[in-house]
Structure formats: structure tokens, C-alpha cells
Design an enzyme around this catalytic site. Structure first.
Site, PDB file in Angstrom:
ATOM      1  N   THR A  94      12.126  41.712  34.518  1.00  0.00           N
ATOM      2  CA  THR A  94      11.084  42.241  35.407  1.00  0.00           C
ATOM      3  C   THR A  94       9.960  42.792  34.545  1.00  0.00           C
ATOM      4  OG1 THR A  94      12.674  42.735  37.161  1.00  0.00           O
ATOM      5  CG2 THR A  94      10.597  43.952  37.214  1.00  0.00           C
ATOM      6  N   VAL A  96       6.467  44.653  33.247  1.00  0.00           N
ATOM      7  CA  VAL A  96       5.611  45.838  33.333  1.00  0.00           C
ATOM      8  C   VAL A  96       4.200  45.369  33.705  1.00  0.00           C
ATOM      9  CG1 VAL A  96       4.472  47.568  31.859  1.00  0.00           C
ATOM     10  CG2 VAL A  96       6.946  47.250  31.714  1.00  0.00           C
ATOM     11  N   ILE A 130      13.278  44.311  30.456  1.00  0.00           N
ATOM     12  CA  ILE A 130      11.924  44.731  30.829  1.00  0.00           C
ATOM     13  C   ILE A 130      10.936  43.866  30.052  1.00  0.00           C
ATOM     14  CG2 ILE A 130      10.255  46.624  30.812  1.00  0.00           C
ATOM     15  CD1 ILE A 130      12.563  47.089  32.800  1.00  0.00           C
ATOM     16  N   LYS A 131      10.105  43.147  30.789  1.00  0.00           N
ATOM     17  CA  LYS A 131       9.137  42.240  30.152  1.00  0.00           C
ATOM     18  C   LYS A 131       7.853  42.984  29.812  1.00  0.00           C
ATOM     19  CE  LYS A 131       8.465  37.761  31.243  1.00  0.00           C
ATOM     20  NZ  LYS A 131       8.234  36.595  32.131  1.00  0.00           N
ATOM     21  N   ILE A 132       7.433  42.806  28.573  1.00  0.00           N
ATOM     22  CA  ILE A 132       6.241  43.485  28.056  1.00  0.00           C
ATOM     23  C   ILE A 132       5.437  42.464  27.250  1.00  0.00           C
ATOM     24  CG2 ILE A 132       5.445  45.312  26.486  1.00  0.00           C
ATOM     25  CD1 ILE A 132       8.149  46.757  27.055  1.00  0.00           C
TER      26      ILE A 132
END
Length: 315
Positions: A94, A96, A130-132
Site C-alpha cells: 500500500t 504512501v 509500505i510503498k514509498i
């Protein structure tokens, strides 16, 4: 045996979609989403209740319209993630908010908020990535988050400098893009590329070999494919995240599949980590990487704004 089944024997197959039905059909280990995929998924009728729930959640938390939008957006992404986690045995990625891509502190805070929403729904950290975006600031945020037990997927990765900095920061997983690199070279050089000469394929191959050569544990997950040839040329990569149309093509093909990526050499002593100055110098030597990173962040930001407009109409 289909090419998809053959690929599963050497690579973890991940679905690059927010479409539940497609995920059910191809049974990937993990799934990845991004603002563009959340936007397209939110138009599907089966997601109406997830949107309504996100709106109700946001209204209950705040009377401030701006805050409601932020909360509804986060909750919708998590709601879609929760549905996907009912199907995949592994992890959901998911993302950011792309507008925070140059703000380390805000990225860390947003990542913690997203993880808390998952935790509150009974999902443990080991099922979430967590995708950044792979900016210097994003990589620094991921370095902090990894130490807190929040695993990250560093995306929009186009240069060797980005890949190296991610490994040195102890990031769990990177998503080096293949197809968008090809797009840039096709436009710049006005020529077509066979899969083996595809600049995106060469980029991922180099990153994979660099990581294995220096014993980095960071997972390499090739992403953004334009054709099946790009996928078969990096068969053996740790993971590949593939959109449903290409999963379908692989499932329907029985052509032989040969493992292309496998490192068998010695593990070497690692160089000293890149400084910020060295990172920018090396990254900025690559015009493709500069343009594609900036463009990718802009595109995701535009889709977040479209998503916000849809949610604002309901708040």
C-alpha cells in the site's frame, strides 16, 4: 506446463492490481497497489461499500473537510488491501501519498498511520509492505521504518544509485521498473528493442546481480512490464509484479521458460554507503532516471487528486 506455472517455480509471482476478481483468478503470492490502481479499482461496483465505509470512517474522525479527505483516502487504500489479503497468502503493498515523496518526516508518519489501520483491522506487520518512492528522502524514511519493523517497498526505481542506496538503507524490497525505462528509450532513440536488449531488462539484471554480488538481502521485484518478453528475460528474479493482462498471456502460453537471473559467484566486500552528494551525483548522470522518477511521482499525485475529488463528492 504454462509459462506462468514455470515462472512460479523460480520466481515469486505478484499481481499488480487492485482488482479482486483478477487476483482470485491468478492466485499470486502477493499483490501490489498504487494510487492509479486504487483509482481504477474504486470505479468497480464491488468496491462501492469499501468507499462508503472509508467515508463514514473519515466523517467520524474529524469535522475538518481537508482532514476527512486524507483519512478517507488512507482508509480506502487499506480497505482494498484488506479485501486482497483475504485472497493472497502473502503481502499487500500500500502506497504512501506521492505528494510526500520529498518529505522524510511526513512519509514516516503516513507509513505509521497506514500500518496502524491494518493493525487495527487485525493484520500483522508481516503481511504489509509500505510503498514509498525511491527519492533520497523516501529511502531515509524507509531506513527508519525498517528499524521499527515496518517493511517497505521502494518504488519508482530507475537508477543504479537508487537501487544501491535502498540496499544500503536495509530496505526490505525494491521495485525496479522495466517498461517505463523502455518507454523512455523508445521515445529518445526512436527505435525498437528485442527483449534481451531492452534497457529496462538490462537495468533489473544489473541491479539483481549487484545485490547478489554484495550479499544484500533486499528483495528485487521487477515491475512495470510492457510485454511478456520483458518478463521471460528476467525469469528467476526474486519476485515479479505483473498486471492481469500479462498474467493471462503467461497462463495461456506453453512456450518453454528458461531461468535468466541466477547469481553463482562469490559474495564480495561491500563498498562504503553512498553519501547524499554521491547519490545525487550518480542518479543525476542518468537523464532517463531523473525524468521517469519525477514523472512517476507527478502521475501518482494526479491520480490521488482524482481519487480525492471522487471522495470529496461523498463527504
Amino acid at each position: 506446463m504454462s509459462q506462468l506455472d514455470a515462472l512460479r517455480e523460480m520466481t515469486v509471482v505478484v499481481a499488480d492490481t487492485g482488482d479482486i476478481e483478477a487476483i482470485k483468478q491468478y492466485q499470486p503470492q502477493d499483490a501490489t497497489t498504487n494510487p492509479s490502481l486504487i483509482l481504477s479499482a474504486s470505479a468497480l461496483p464491488q468496491y462501492a461499500s469499501l468507499i462508503d465505509d472509508a467515508v463514514a470512517y473519515a466523517k467520524a474522525r474529524s469535522d475538518d473537510k481537508a482532514q476527512q479527505l486524507i483519512d478517507a483516502e488512507d482508509k480506502l487504500a487499506v480497505n482494498i488491501g484488506l479485501e486482497i489479503l483475504k485472497i493472497v497468502p502473502g503481502r499487500i503493498s500500500t502506497e504512501v501519498d506521492a505528494r510526500l515523496s520529498y518529505d522524510t518526516k511526513a512519509t514516516i508518519e503516513k507509513a505509521r498511520q497506514i500500518m496502524k489501520l491494518y493493525n487495527d483491522a487485525g493484520i500483522s506487520n508481516d503481511r504489509i509492505l509500505i510503498k514509498i518512492a525511491s527519492t533520497w528522502q523516501g529511502i531515509r524514511a524507509a531506513e527508519v521504518l525498517e528499524k521499527e519493523g515496518i517493511n517497505c517497498n521502494l518504488t519508482l526505481l530507475f537508477s543504479q544509485a537508487q537501487a544501491r542506496a535502498c540496499a544500503e538503507a536495509g530496505v526490505y524490497l525494491i521495485s525496479p521498473f522495466v517498461g517505463r525505462i523502455l518507454d523512455w528509450y523508445k521515445a529518445a532513440e526512436k527505435k525498437e528493442y528485442a527483449p534481451a536488449e531492452d534497457p529496462g531488462v538490462i537495468s533489473v539484471t544489473n541491479i539483481y546481480n549487484y545485490y547478489k554480488q554484495y550479499g544484500y538481502q533486499t528483495v528485487v521485484m521487477g515491475a512495470s512490464f510492457r510485454n511478456v518478453g520483458e518478463i521471460t528475460e528476467i525469469a528467476g528474479c526474486d519476485r515479479l509484479t505483473i498486471a492481469p493482462p500479462l498474467l493471462k498471456e503467461l497462463a495461456e502460453s506453453n512456450a518453454p521458460l528458461v531461468r535468466k537471473l541466477e547469481y553463482k559467484g562469490e559474495v564480495k566486500t561491500r563498498p562504503a554507503p553512498l553519501t547524499e552528494a554521491e547519490f545525487y551525483w550518480q542518479h543525476n548522470q542518468d537523464p532517463m532516471a531523473i525524468e521517469k522518477l519525477a514523472e512517476g511521482i507527478r502521475k501518482f499525485a494526479v491520480d490521488i487528486e482524482k481519487l480525492e475529488a471522487m471522495l470529496a463528492a461523498k463527504l
